[in-house]
Design an enzyme around this catalytic site. Sequence first.
Site, PDB file in Angstrom:
ATOM      1  CB  SER A 148      -0.918   0.023   1.229  1.00  0.00           C
ATOM      2  OG  SER A 148      -1.756  -1.097   1.233  1.00  0.00           O
ATOM      3  NE  ARG A 185       1.575   4.426   9.695  1.00  0.00           N
ATOM      4  CZ  ARG A 185       1.399   3.136   9.375  1.00  0.00           C
ATOM      5  NH1 ARG A 185       0.220   2.568   9.502  1.00  0.00           N
ATOM      6  NH2 ARG A 185       2.398   2.422   8.920  1.00  0.00           N
ATOM      7  CG  HIS A 205      -2.242   3.098   4.900  1.00  0.00           C
ATOM      8  ND1 HIS A 205      -2.542   2.575   6.130  1.00  0.00           N
ATOM      9  CD2 HIS A 205      -2.124   2.041   4.061  1.00  0.00           C
ATOM     10  CE1 HIS A 205      -2.594   1.252   6.039  1.00  0.00           C
ATOM     11  NE2 HIS A 205      -2.349   0.902   4.798  1.00  0.00           N
TER      12      HIS A 205
END
Lengths: 206, 206
Positions: free
Chosen positions: B10, B33, B36
């Site tokens: 990812s 993040r 994500h």
Amino acid sequence: MLPFEIEKESFRMIDEILGETTINPLHAPLIKRAIHTSADFDYATNLCFSDHVVERAIQALKNGAHIVTDTQMAKAGINKTTLASLGGEVHCFVADEDVAKRAKEEGTTRSAIAIEKAAELNYPLIFAVGNAPTALMKIKELIETGKLSPELVIGVPVGFVNVVESKEQMMQVNVPYIVAKGRKGGSNIAAALCNALLYMAVNRQI
Amino acid sequence: MLPFEIEKESFRMIDEILGETTINPLHAPLIKRAIHTSADFDYATNLCFSDHVVERAIQALKNGAHIVTDTQMAKAGINKTTLASLGGEVHCFVADEDVAKRAKEEGTTRSAIAIEKAAELNYPLIFAVGNAPTALMKIKELIETGKLSPELVIGVPVGFVNVVESKEQMMQVNVPYIVAKGRKGGSNIAAALCNALLYMAVNRQI
């Protein structure tokens, strides 16, 4: 401003920004609550609804359906007081010790095993998946093998690996669904969609 | 694929999509993040960092700083095992009975009173606000009146009423901050930013 007034004004602003966008009135409360929790107007176009899914989901909640989530975050975000007033509860088994043990033994994810555990519950079930495509694929498998017959599957995992595909596949299954097409979604979106349905079920304003 | 491999892939895909976007290498793990957890690339440009905030936050976590959140959802999303390995804990007082009682008596929000309660904790503190602008404004007030000196304020409330303004005001306060400019943010983003800092503090890959 009181919290309820802030929420009312927020929804008014969302309406204003949506402007002339054509939205099915039954889908609107769900779409707006997803936007309210993310400030992301992509949810005006990426949410897909199976036929009559909102009416069915409201009826299921009124009949005391329980909700199963794939994360503690989604569980934390669902209005458990409103759900309890209808006779329901939220379940999330992903952090259970027996789930971790079985996942290790079977070489699969805890998310998938947690869904298997949830499928054994003796309630009408709504699944709300905001994180794990493997949870969504396990739900698909259990439905297709006749082991599960959920009232609704909310399929809004977020991310980059197998996420888009898992959602496309879910929309091919013969089950009432609400799915966020594409990469977007998340535990916050899963919880927001559950809450929108709960507020419709108890006729709460907004 | 194992969960760690999915996460690695990812982040590789996020890197690929970000392409040539110029990002401060110390900010990159936080930005990635946030992306994500939301699949929303707006976080590549809307996150604002005060000078040296990442180095300071990592040091604070290594010194056993505790984290205070404004929602149970953000608390649920933070990696409490990693935080505990550094000596920290997560606190969220918004659902406490005494907080609800005081908020009612004083005609203010539970979020603001929960921050006052947290300010009495005897630990170095990191505040992570993903929902309530009133929590952010209470933190500002306590800092400016000398009653609070946090190691870091993560200011990422999401929404439409007083949200943009509260974040702009927070960036004027003399405190290390990470703020998502504009309407976007959320409990998921607050938790993701905490986790990025935690993983940097323990040198976890990604």
